[in-house]
Write an enzyme that holds these catalytic residues in place. Structure first.
Site, PDB file in Angstrom:
ATOM      1  N   GLU A  65      -4.237  -4.097  37.485  1.00 10.43           N
ATOM      2  CA  GLU A  65      -3.615  -4.252  38.797  1.00 10.43           C
ATOM      3  C   GLU A  65      -2.198  -4.781  38.655  1.00 10.43           C
ATOM      4  OE1 GLU A  65      -5.289  -6.761  42.444  1.00 10.43           O
ATOM      5  OE2 GLU A  65      -4.381  -8.027  40.902  1.00 10.43           O
ATOM      6  N   ASP A 263      -8.548  -8.705  48.872  1.00 10.83           N
ATOM      7  CA  ASP A 263      -8.273  -7.296  48.596  1.00 10.83           C
ATOM      8  C   ASP A 263      -7.800  -6.570  49.840  1.00 10.83           C
ATOM      9  OD1 ASP A 263      -9.045  -7.381  45.917  1.00 10.83           O
ATOM     10  OD2 ASP A 263     -10.337  -5.616  46.080  1.00 10.83           O
TER      11      ASP A 263
END
Length: 379
Positions: A65, A263
């Site tokens: 990420e 998220d």
């Protein structure tokens, strides 16, 4: 306004709201310099003569990420040296050379390169591919791992074709519905992974035999987000089933993720970017406005709260409050309501986060700074 893909024009919302252009550019540069070179608050670190990594300062590891986010920031700001350092670190330590996850990237490593995991996280792969395609356009392809466009095409081929005859492993997109998975071996999604604005470009730049898939994936993701985002609040869950409903299973593995929490903050930012680049779905405007209304009107004194997607407040506090401010401002790329300016002003007046949890907040802050200044572009 037609999407920037057709017009070549990227809104500078800060300038539209009266901020001086020199001050805007300084904020962009200062944000990058703090993240990459700030004495105490950086989380980019050079490794050896030609590599570097982004540290998740909350978990003290290196994730696909963050590495892919760092590469995207660098290509947007024309930072080739840092981009190449990050990509070489990824290919040296994260690249999986054998087994069912061959040609994917291990989602977590220690800062010395030792792997914490042997499997991937799909959001890393899609950002790697897009950043590499942009690098190819900005700087041209080099040799080996620096032949950026081929590296990107190879990543996307694996994401689509694993699981087919003669190609072992699990694909990152569910073949039956063209929706990205949360992880390759589980049948549910993460709304914040859905990047139809990337898939539109993959449909032009992937290997030719894969291009129809990506065109279908873009349409599928846009439709999916209609189901995943609540019709009144605009909020989405962290994890959601293929019908868009919050995913309530796997708590014994992952904990709770059926709420609007860490998220999920990325979802509205991605919707706003799709609107900016392609302007393909009028629903995005109303959804961005609904989310800004929820925060500016319904929960005006509770921006650091945690909510069910219908807006029900829970007895929790957000782990990443600066990230919320950043994405609520980025929503103004799509929103055309009365709270767009208020959200941008709140973001402008919010400093980067400090301390252990700064990694996630400040990446979303960097992306919002790029997007709202007209510097998050297609190359």
């Amino acid at each position: 306004m037609a999407g920037a893909y057709k017009t070549g024009k990227y809104r500078n919302i800060f300038k539209e709201y009266g901020y001086p252009e020199e001050e805007i550019q300084k904020r962009v540069e200062d944000t990058f310099n703090t993240i990459f070179y700030g004495n105490d608050e950086r989380f980019y670190h050079e490794a050896g003569d030609d590599m570097g990594y982004m540290e998740d300062t909350g978990n003290h590891d290196v994730r696909t990420e963050g590495m892919s986010y760092g590469m995207m920031v660098c290509v947007q700001l024309d930072k080739k040296a840092e981009f190449d350092r990050l990509w070489k670190w990824v290919r040296t330590y994260m690249y999986i050379e054998d087994g069912p996850a061959k040609n994917y990237f291990a989602w977590s490593c220690q800062t010395n390169g030792k792997r914490n995991a042997e499997g991937p996280a799909p959001d890393g792969e899609e950002y790697f591919a897009m950043a590499l395609f942009f690098a190819s356009k900005r700087w041209g392809d080099g040799d080996g791992i620096f032949c950026y466009s081929k590296e990107a095409q190879n990543i996307l081929r694996e994401c689509v074709h694993k699981g087919e005859p003669g190609h072992s492993g699990e694909p990152m997109w569910e073949p039956s519905n063209k929706l990205i998975k949360f992880v390759t071996n589980m049948d549910f999604s993460d709304p914040s992974y859905h990047l139809p604005h990337f898939y539109e470009l993959f449909a032009q730049r992937a290997y030719e035999e894969d291009r129809d898939f990506w065109k279908e994936a873009a349409a599928a993701s846009r439709a999916y987000l209609h189901s995943a985002c609540h019709e009144k609040t605009g909020l989405s869950a962290e994890y959601a089933d293929y019908d868009g409903k919050p995913h309530t299973g796997h708590k014994e593995i992952f904990g709770r993720h059926d709420w609007y929490y860490s998220d999920a903050y990325r979802t509205i930012a991605n919707i706003a970017m799709d609107h900016l680049w392609f302007d393909a779905d009028p629903w995005q405007i109303k959804t961005a406005e609904n989310l800004q209304k929820f925060y500016c009107e319904d929960q005006k004194d509770n921006w650091d709260g945690v909510f069910l997607i219908d807006g029900t407040p829970l007895d929790e506090k957000a782990l990443h409050p600066v990230a919320i401010i950043a994405v609520n401002a980025e929503a103004s790329l799509a929103a055309d309501g009365k709270y767009a300016k208020q959200c941008v002003e709140k973001f402008w007046n919010t400093p980067l986060r400090t301390g252990d949890r700064r990694y996630y907040d400040n990446f979303l802050y960097m992306f919002a700074m790029l997007a709202l200044s007209g510097n998050y572009r297609i190359y």
